[in-house]
Design an enzyme around this catalytic site. Structure first.
Site, short mmCIF file in Angstrom:
data_model
loop_
_atom_site.label_atom_id
_atom_site.label_comp_id
_atom_site.label_asym_id
_atom_site.label_seq_id
_atom_site.Cartn_x
_atom_site.Cartn_y
_atom_site.Cartn_z
N GLU A 1 -11.58 -2.68 6.13
CA GLU A 1 -10.58 -3.16 7.07
C GLU A 1 -11.10 -3.17 8.51
OE1 GLU A 1 -5.88 -2.45 7.64
OE2 GLU A 1 -7.10 -0.66 7.45
N GLN B 1 0.83 -1.21 0.00
CA GLN B 1 0.00 0.00 0.00
C GLN B 1 0.86 1.26 0.00
OE1 GLN B 1 -2.38 1.38 3.55
NE2 GLN B 1 -4.08 0.69 2.26
N GLY B 2 0.62 2.13 -0.95
CA GLY B 2 1.32 3.42 -1.01
C GLY B 2 0.34 4.55 -0.77
#
Lengths: 395, 320
Positions: free
Chosen positions: A246, A128-129
């Site tokens: 999430e 993840q960026g």
């Protein structure tokens, strides 16, 4: 209100248990925690095993290649996997919980056809960026820029907290494509292949001593425009499609692990002659109450998701309380173990290492996936309807 | 599994909320101080609504519902901070049909209590004394008690007894175990309702109260207190509902463990939320006028009934 498995849930649980008890004895022991290449091999092999048995992408919709399980079945999957000691999702985390679901919701047919099966089979690892050194809780202020050049975006900037960045094949990237627009309106969501020129991955050493996190330094990385998910400058909305994902079930496995840790601490207290200490006993009992309550709350959240398709703010409530509880559990372990807490190794035959490991890990729980302070803002503003504080960042 | 309320449960909860808010607005609750916390006409209305007969089987002239429903009812009574020995009378009704429909107000006391402080002595028709051998019935005229004229909870008058007579046995050792378990869950449910009510009270106040030119509820230093309160109430509520369902259907878990978890979480939530509500009210919170102190004082009182947070934490530790 009813806590029993339905007939079909009971059948699913029985089938899963039977399969796990057949397949788990053949699984090799997990590799050392700091050997990321070996962890990639181990975690992706388990993902492939799940795929071959029809359990990969348990909660993904069938049209995305998943099993299309109900929220209750998803919970049963997590519960039985944890209780029976199956490997954790590990390096497959971002692909299965973020990247894949985002593509299912917003990707093009070509993106879905290429990426979804590879995530499900454990062939592609995602990272993840999103966060940047100056864009943490205020994620929308991110500054990594992407400039259109023909059929490519040229990306320069820096990303941080990129879990498994050093073993990943693809990165879900948020970049600024319109620096003049209000901060939420100039962001674009891209799939960035990690083998491209101009990407420098530098592991960060955490207080755990491990290098799970990385920094990404991006110097004119050319990403094809066809790797864009959603419209240009619509990336903030695309991101929010899965940010809530999430908070629903991401901590269920950990919570069940915590229950096992509490039981184990009780047995250590007896062995270490600390069971006569009422302070220790009561805190163990109190933690047991907290965990049972969190498990009940999870079931309420899951039931709400079954009825309405969303868990609403229950995920933030869960996360906030779980983080507080997890800190107390770690603190108690250190108090109880006294000088056995001086090593992350098991001391003698005490099996104490996991508790110190847990205490260090617990510190991240109130920071990762939305700090406890951000969760409190969310609960206060969205659940209780309290007014927002003025925003001090640019526009 | 469907751990959300059924339509019938939602209706029941709303019905009791309307009754409690209609008959027990805070002005009325405060007035009940003058009559020792219990007004027989209002008590009868609660009884007529089935509050004490809820779990008695239909065949025995009860409503025929379970502990899951009773917990919802007591959560609502807690939201309105209804005074009186509600939990004691509900669990006593399982043994004494006269309590089920309002004919008797029943108090309760653990024989091993020290000092022997008993609640509501002047308004009850019967005191049930619990010990490990069973449940014993004593009438108030058999008891000599000295009133303590400054009860901590103004809505719950208390007497100090020199001794408690043996009484007439109305339940065996099994019954006492059952009563304690049921009383634990219903008390926890009442505490959860109180924890919610003080959260709402505080939310309303901080939305309206302005300092530094803004509602104080916009400041994170204040709103985070509220977020913690809402979280505690919500987590405790899940524990209470799980305890109710588990008592009704022991195949899904251990009722003793579930009841203790509920009392630990609810007891903690009620006290801490009431204190949070007082804190965000500032100086006003320390006045008699703001209701939060009445919730705090009841929460303290209820921590001494059916086992304290500490007691139930011990129970849970020994189940590990």
């Amino acid at each position: 209100m009813d806590l029993r498995d339905t007939e079909s849930d009971a059948a699913f649980r029985a089938e899963l248990r039977a399969w796990l008890s057949e397949v788990l004895p053949g699984i090799p022991p997990p590799p050392p925690e700091h050997d990321f290449e070996a962890r990639r091999v181990y975690d992706t092999a388990w993902q492939r095993t799940l795929f071959d048995a029809g359990y990969a992408g348990i909660n993904w919709p069938i049209e995305g290649g998943g099993r299309g399980a109900t929220p209750a079945e998803h919970l049963i999957f997590l519960e039985e996997s944890e209780r029976m000691g199956a490997p954790y999702v590990g390096v497959n985390f971002v692909g299965l919980l973020h990247g894949g679901p985002t593509l299912i919701a917003e990707g093009t047919p070509e993106q879905k056809a290429f990426h979804l099966p590879a995530i499900l089979k454990g062939e592609h690892i995602w990272c993840q960026g999103f966060s940047e050194p100056s864009a943490g809780s205020d994620l929308a202020s991110l500054r990594t820029k992407a400039v259109r050049d023909g059929d490519h975006y040229i990306i320069s900037g820096q990303k941080i907290w990129t879990s498994f960045g050093h073993v990943a094949d693809y990165c879900e990237m948020l970049v600024r494509t319109d620096p003049d627009a209000p901060k939420h309106k100039g962001i674009t969501w891209l799939i960035m292949p990690m083998h491209l020129d101009g990407i420098d991955v530098r592991p960060l050493r955490t207080i755990h001593g491990s290098t799970e996190f990385c920094e990404l330094f991006l110097d004119e990385v050319a990403v094809p425009v066809s790797n864009r998910v959603g419209d240009e400058n619509d990336g903030w909305r695309v991101t929010n499609v899965t940010l809530s994902f999430e908070r629903g079930t991401a901590f269920v496995s950990e919570m069940l692990q915590s229950m096992a840790l509490v039981s184990h601490l009780a047995s250590l207290a007896k062995r270490l002659d600390r069971w006569d200490d009422a302070g220790i006993r009561r805190e163990l009992g109190h933690l047991s109450a907290d965990l049972d309550a969190l498990w009940a709350l999870t079931k309420r959240n899951i039931s709400l998701a079954t009825r309405t398709g969303t868990i609403g703010l229950g995920g933030s409530v869960f996360k906030l309380h779980y983080a507080e509880m997890r800190h107390r559990l770690g603190d108690l372990a250190v108090r109880l173990l006294e000088r056995a807490s001086l090593s992350l190794n098991d001391v003698g035959d005490l099996a104490s290492g996991r508790h110190i490991d847990g205490e260090i890990h617990s510190i991240s729980v109130s920071i990762a996936a939305g700090t406890s302070q951000i969760q409190r803002n969310i609960i206060a503003e969205r659940l209780l309807g309290l007014p927002r504080e003025p925003a001090w960042t640019s526009s | 599994m469907d751990f959300e309320l059924t339509t019938d449960q939602v209706d029941l909860k709303e019905g009791v909320r309307k009754l409690a808010e209609g008959r027990f607005p805070m002005e009325r609750v405060r007035e009940l101080e003058a009559v020792g916390g219990v007004d027989r006409a209002l008590w009868q209305e609660l009884a007529d609504a089935g509050v004490f007969a809820l779990r008695i089987p239909e065949g025995a002239d009860g409503v025929g519902l379970g502990m899951a429903e009773a917990a919802l009812v007591f959560e609502e009574l807690g939201r309105s901070l209804v005074p009186g020995p509600l939990v004691a009378t509900e669990v006593a009704a399982q043994l004494l049909p006269t309590a089920a429909w309002g004919a008797e107000v029943v108090g309760m006391l653990e024989r091993s209590s020290y000092p022997l402080v008993v609640e509501h002595l002047s308004v009850i028709d019967r005191l049930l004394v619990l010990d490990n051998a069973g449940v014993w019935s004593v009438t108030p005229d058999q008891i000599e008690g000295t009133p303590l004229d400054r009860p901590t909870d103004p809505l719950t008058p208390v007497h100090l007894l020199a001794s408690v007579p043996q009484g007439e046995q109305v339940g065996d050792a099994g019954a006492v175990e059952r009563l304690r378990l049921e009383g634990t869950i219903l008390t926890a449910a009442f505490l959860v309702g109180s924890a919610q009510a003080v959260t709402e009270l505080a939310v309303e106040y901080v939305k309206g109260r302005e300092q530094f030119g803004r509602p104080i509820g916009s400041f994170q230093a204040v709103k985070h207190i509220l977020a913690d309160m809402a979280t505690r109430a919500s987590v405790a509520q899940a524990a209470v509902y799980a305890a109710g369902v588990t008592l009704d259907d022991p195949e899904v878990g251990d009722p003793v463990r579930a009841a203790s978890a509920a009392k630990v979480m609810a007891g903690d939530a009620a006290v801490r939320n009431a204190k949070g509500a007082i804190q965000v009210h500032g100086g006003m919170g320390f006045t008699w006028e703001v209701d939060a102190h009445l919730h705090l004082k009841r929460a303290w009182l209820l921590d001494t009934q059916f086992g304290s947070v500490d007691h139930h934490a011990e129970v849970l530790a020994h189940l590990l």
